[in-house]
Design an enzyme around this catalytic site. Sequence first.
Site, PDB file in Angstrom:
ATOM      1  N   GLU A  96      28.332  23.496 -49.115  1.00  8.59           N
ATOM      2  CA  GLU A  96      28.935  22.243 -49.567  1.00  8.59           C
ATOM      3  C   GLU A  96      30.136  21.919 -48.696  1.00  8.59           C
ATOM      4  O   GLU A  96      30.941  22.803 -48.380  1.00  8.59           O
ATOM      5  CB  GLU A  96      29.360  22.372 -51.024  1.00  8.59           C
ATOM      6  CG  GLU A  96      30.101  21.186 -51.589  1.00  8.59           C
ATOM      7  CD  GLU A  96      29.303  19.893 -51.550  1.00  8.59           C
ATOM      8  OE1 GLU A  96      29.856  18.884 -51.062  1.00  8.59           O
ATOM      9  OE2 GLU A  96      28.139  19.885 -51.991  1.00  8.59           O
ATOM     10  N   LEU A  97      30.262  20.641 -48.308  1.00  8.17           N
ATOM     11  CA  LEU A  97      31.347  20.231 -47.411  1.00  8.17           C
ATOM     12  C   LEU A  97      32.635  19.901 -48.150  1.00  8.17           C
ATOM     13  O   LEU A  97      33.736  20.100 -47.632  1.00  8.17           O
ATOM     14  CB  LEU A  97      30.878  19.027 -46.586  1.00  8.17           C
ATOM     15  CG  LEU A  97      31.830  18.477 -45.528  1.00  8.17           C
ATOM     16  CD1 LEU A  97      32.231  19.565 -44.536  1.00  8.17           C
ATOM     17  CD2 LEU A  97      31.190  17.316 -44.796  1.00  8.17           C
ATOM     18  N   ASN A 129      29.896  22.833 -42.950  1.00 10.62           N
ATOM     19  CA  ASN A 129      29.146  21.649 -42.546  1.00 10.62           C
ATOM     20  C   ASN A 129      27.780  22.125 -42.060  1.00 10.62           C
ATOM     21  O   ASN A 129      27.636  22.577 -40.925  1.00 10.62           O
ATOM     22  CB  ASN A 129      29.881  20.887 -41.444  1.00 10.62           C
ATOM     23  CG  ASN A 129      29.244  19.554 -41.133  1.00 10.62           C
ATOM     24  OD1 ASN A 129      28.057  19.348 -41.349  1.00 10.62           O
ATOM     25  ND2 ASN A 129      30.035  18.634 -40.604  1.00 10.62           N
ATOM     26  N   SER A 130      26.778  22.000 -42.918  1.00 14.41           N
ATOM     27  CA  SER A 130      25.453  22.527 -42.586  1.00 14.41           C
ATOM     28  C   SER A 130      24.790  21.764 -41.448  1.00 14.41           C
ATOM     29  O   SER A 130      23.888  22.284 -40.786  1.00 14.41           O
ATOM     30  CB  SER A 130      24.555  22.501 -43.828  1.00 14.41           C
ATOM     31  OG  SER A 130      24.450  21.191 -44.342  1.00 14.41           O
ATOM     32  N   ASP A 152      22.504  11.734 -49.286  1.00 15.60           N
ATOM     33  CA  ASP A 152      22.894  10.351 -49.038  1.00 15.60           C
ATOM     34  C   ASP A 152      21.910   9.733 -48.046  1.00 15.60           C
ATOM     35  O   ASP A 152      21.739  10.241 -46.942  1.00 15.60           O
ATOM     36  CB  ASP A 152      24.307  10.315 -48.461  1.00 15.60           C
ATOM     37  CG  ASP A 152      24.901   8.916 -48.451  1.00 15.60           C
ATOM     38  OD1 ASP A 152      24.114   7.952 -48.304  1.00 15.60           O
ATOM     39  OD2 ASP A 152      26.118   8.782 -48.588  1.00 15.60           O
ATOM     40  N   GLU A 195      22.791  18.258 -61.528  1.00 16.03           N
ATOM     41  CA  GLU A 195      23.462  17.247 -62.331  1.00 16.03           C
ATOM     42  C   GLU A 195      23.017  15.836 -61.920  1.00 16.03           C
ATOM     43  O   GLU A 195      22.855  14.951 -62.764  1.00 16.03           O
ATOM     44  CB  GLU A 195      24.980  17.380 -62.191  1.00 16.03           C
ATOM     45  CG  GLU A 195      25.582  18.603 -62.879  1.00 16.03           C
ATOM     46  CD  GLU A 195      25.362  19.898 -62.146  1.00 16.03           C
ATOM     47  OE1 GLU A 195      25.646  20.957 -62.711  1.00 16.03           O
ATOM     48  OE2 GLU A 195      24.878  19.854 -60.988  1.00 16.03           O
TER      49      GLU A 195
END
Length: 222
Positions: A96-97, A129-130, A152, A195
């Site tokens: 996660e960024l 940052n994947s 996104d 979620e």
Amino acid sequence: MPETEVKATISKSTGLPRKRFYRARAHSNPLSDSHFPVPISPSQFDYSLHYPQIFPSSDQADGSRKIQFADIGCGFGGLLISLSTLFPETLMIGMELRDKVTEYVKERILSLRVANPGQYQNVSVVRTNSMKYIPNYFEKAQLTKMFFLFPDPHFKEKNHRRRVISPFLLDEYAYVLKAELEADPVVKLLSSATEEGQKVARNGGQTFQAVFRRIVPSDKTS
């Protein structure tokens, strides 16, 4: 952080961190420079920091057991938590960024470990940052599963380079992935465990799944 402030972020009823203290913008720019530690190579990733019960010290991470699942853009960790008990022998990690969201997932996992001795030791999260550093974390064909849930879409053409799924990045994902597994019990979780997925279901929306198979080139010559 003062002890009273730490206690305020924990729910008295569940013992888990309160999400409202870790809110962050829904989107972040993966092209911007962020400052966080990144391993030079997969062999430099310290498993003992993420899975201390399984690897009490860094010397015991001998490579015989490696991360197999990676949740790219894991958000608040809903899928990871569900997968942890479904695959208790599999090491998995969320990437996660956003810093606040990553901190929430860390606290959530730690709280679950305390409340459920022996469980959730196989799951962790890392802020990274994947889109830039996948090869720094995983070796060739190391992963059996990668998850990209509700990324996104970046509809505007000028932002297409921010997409986490792109022809260039598919090459990197293929590099770290093993072959597809059949009769996979994870599939039913893809729309309901996160979620974001639960919110879509509550609003009566639709989800669209894309499954990618790694094709091994034939060695036949004409």
